[in-house]
Write a protein that holds these residues in place. Structure first.
Motif, short mmCIF file in Angstrom:
data_model
loop_
_atom_site.label_atom_id
_atom_site.label_comp_id
_atom_site.label_asym_id
_atom_site.label_seq_id
_atom_site.Cartn_x
_atom_site.Cartn_y
_atom_site.Cartn_z
N LYS A 47 44.52 -6.06 -2.21
CA LYS A 47 45.63 -7.07 -2.27
C LYS A 47 46.99 -6.89 -3.15
N ASN B 145 37.16 -19.40 -13.18
CA ASN B 145 38.44 -18.88 -13.27
C ASN B 145 38.41 -17.14 -14.46
N THR C 29 34.56 -14.34 -6.25
CA THR C 29 34.12 -15.98 -6.35
C THR C 29 33.12 -16.81 -6.68
N VAL D 3 49.00 -15.44 -4.08
CA VAL D 3 49.02 -16.14 -5.50
C VAL D 3 47.22 -16.03 -5.49
N GLU E 94 43.56 -18.29 4.27
CA GLU E 94 44.13 -17.62 2.93
C GLU E 94 43.19 -17.22 1.87
N TYR E 95 41.36 -18.16 1.96
CA TYR E 95 40.63 -18.48 1.12
C TYR E 95 40.26 -16.61 0.01
N GLU E 96 40.15 -16.15 1.12
CA GLU E 96 39.59 -14.53 0.70
C GLU E 96 41.04 -14.19 -0.02
N ASP E 97 42.21 -13.97 0.62
CA ASP E 97 43.91 -13.64 0.30
C ASP E 97 43.94 -13.90 -1.04
N ALA E 98 43.75 -15.31 -1.53
CA ALA E 98 44.01 -15.46 -2.86
C ALA E 98 42.86 -16.19 -3.60
N ASN E 99 41.64 -14.88 -3.56
CA ASN E 99 40.45 -15.34 -3.97
C ASN E 99 39.65 -16.30 -4.48
N LYS E 100 39.91 -17.23 -3.15
CA LYS E 100 39.31 -18.86 -3.81
C LYS E 100 38.35 -18.85 -2.93
N ASN F 58 36.34 -14.82 -12.56
CA ASN F 58 36.51 -14.27 -11.39
C ASN F 58 37.26 -13.41 -11.29
N LEU F 59 38.87 -13.67 -12.35
CA LEU F 59 39.55 -13.00 -12.53
C LEU F 59 39.00 -11.15 -12.68
#
Lengths: 344, 344
Positions: free
Chosen positions: B6, A55, A64, B52, A118-124, A58-59
């Motif tokens: 984003k 995490n 990711t 988020v 939203e996987y990409e929007d949420a950076n998942k 990635n942040l």
DNA sequence: CAATACACAGAATACGTATGCAGACAGCGC
DNA sequence: GCGCTGTCTGCATACGTATTCTGTGTATTG
């Protein structure tokens, strides 16, 4: 109860007598760090069973190293049933992703719902792979938006002109051609086709187009009255075949747009006292694992799930990396078994 | 090329004229924020299509809301083949995880390799679900360490006394009993059993234990010479059945410890001119999707994959939450079809 | 009217890592 | 002895969120 003292790069820095950035670099084997220091740091990390916190990584890096796989299901279906063909795809995609060093996040979505991408929007995830049959038109509408937003994704499905986004799919037209060509070569002239007629299902359309081309090649007229709507499911194939039989039209073979349909078709034929392949020949599409175990074993059009998984993963990764990408087709292959009567 | 702007909670704070913490709270509908402010913030977030950032969230909260599913494969197998039973499990686990609001990370691992279970160490997942057949003894050795470290995981497999960790599994003993009991009721007295005899495979041991119990119940002596080693695969069932036939021992039925074995067994019998169920009766184990489509359709012991998926997910989540957890068994069920000759 | 409770919002900070930048030091040429 | 290059390391900081603590203004109480 639990021992929650995960070591951090700071801990290691402390133990190694270096700074945290040096640890970070050493663990990634950066040439900026002397070999000696690298070894020392790596040794300590190993001893502590240190693992980089993804995490935080990635942040910081805004990446990711994860792909998301979205599998659409027909909402009408039995709740716990998934087309075996997609399960095979899932297997090969998982493997391909692992081979490229990506983790895979998977999710089933009802196509009817307002499915979330939203996987990409949420950076998942860095990118998405879409899988499943469904209403092409409404699907395109959804992904157009994604495409405009610059999302990284690839879809398993029909490859058409002027599609938004990136597609990888089987050569359905070729598959349809091979199926019909095979039956025509065996002397069948009245071949039924089971598959939905609709702009919303281009896969079916393409398979039927190949079906038509084969007829043209053999100089045989298409029997339009032998085309029956059916979706991918066994029930659907069963129902359509009943309708076909009850229509009273003459036919000697059925080309099914999916193996599940073919299973349903065989069942319906059998219930009407018709034997496969003696009375009616059958060819399926997909080559699901069950196909070879059916009685009679099912002749079918094989989709190369192994190549497909690799192609999907590679495509989406290229897209993520900003490399040039292009939609493309994978070849399909005729698998001859018993249901078409070729061996008799 | 890509529009990478984003929005963050800070952007929203700016637009709403509030602070970032207020945005954070508002988006989670915290009562600490006035209704009016909440609405305003949520409206702006919606307009910006704000999501988020899970990495930041996870980093801060030290929780990922993600489960990892590790599927072990027999390394010897065909590279792209996975036991269909596990694919079914995978489907139900995915659904169960989604229902609990967890994402699912999946990975295939060669059991022989030094498989990695670092999902929790790296904060990729809050817990792990292990799935697959394999060498129990060496598996236990590996997870003992995990258990001591306080990792959160659950294993699909045999539920035994004094196991480390948490297990959920089918009642294999009951399944074995049901299979044999059924055959014995049909008058069979010389029943072969296909399944590995080894401490490393307690599932097989339990299925055989039930097999024995059924014989005892019916007062029939076990024919030990009719037990043949076989793993889960079709090839293995095929080979074992050939050996059984060539042994010359008298038998009228075979209880297989997996459906794939049963498929191989039927194939071997057929090649020797033996018809199922007329000459030999067969019962499988698992109830994979193919089972009902075999010729003859396969009588088998059904494992409830739907309940299993839910149980696995619930168990690991309980473990994560620090709730009391306990290993437990799910009932198995006899599915009577044609291969045992019950209908004749 | 003073004292207190309450509802709300902001300031400060921490999560663990990766990277731009600057600094230290050695070696080298002149 | 001066400046230069090159190698290695540390400092400072940013990624975006959630939470603890503090502060403000208003309502309530005795």
């Amino acid at each position: 109860m639990k021992s929650k003292n995960k070591p951090t790069s700071v801990d290691i820095a402390h133990l190694a007598g270096v700074s945290q950035p040096t640890v970070s670099r050493a663990l990634r084997d950066s040439p900026l760090v002397s070999l000696e220091t690298r070894r020392k740091v790596q040794k300590i990390a190993r001893e502590l069973n240190y693992k980089v916190d993804v995490n935080a990584r990635n942040l910081r890096s805004q990446r990711t190293n994860t792909l998301a796989l979205l599998l659409f299901e027909d909402s009408g279906e039995n709740e716990s049933f998934i087309n075996p063909f997609f399960l095979s795809m899932l297997g090969s995609i998982t493997r391909a992703a692992a081979q490229q060093g990506y983790d895979l996040l998977i999710s089933f979505q009802q196509l009817s719902d307002d499915w979330n991408a939203e996987y990409e929007d949420a950076n998942k995830a860095d990118g998405i792979i879409f899988l499943g049959y469904g209403d092409y038109t409404s699907y395109i509408k959804r992904i157009s938006k994604l495409d405009q937003e610059g999302a990284h994704f690839v879809t398993w499905g029909p490859v058409l002109k002027d599609q938004p986004g990136l597609f990888v799919g089987s050569d359905n037209e070729l598959g349809g051609f091979l199926a019909a060509d095979h039956l025509l070569k065996l002397g069948h002239t009245r071949i039924a086709f089971l598959g939905v007629e609709s702009k919303d299902h281009p896969e079916f359309h393409d398979r039927h187009a190949g079906f038509i081309r084969a007829h043209q090649k053999h100089g045989i007229a298409i029997a339009d009255e032998l085309r029956f709507n059916a979706f991918f499911s066994e029930e659907s194939g069963y129902t359509a075949t009943q309708a076909l039989i009850q229509s009273g039209h003459d036919f000697s073979a059925i080309a099914c747009a999916s193996d599940l349909m073919a299973i349903g078709a065989i069942k319906a034929l059998r219930e009407h006292g018709l034997r496969v392949p003696r009375d009616k020949a059958i060819v399926g599409f997909d080559d699901i694992p069950t196909a070879e175990h059916l009685a009679p074993s099912l002749s079918t059009i094989q989709q190369d799930t192994f190549a497909a998984g690799k192609a999907l993963v590679d495509s989406v990764i290229h897209s993520i990396n900003g490399d040039e990408t292009k939609s493309f087709l994978l070849p399909t292959k005729l698998i001859v078994r018993d249901s078409c009567g070729a061996g008799i």
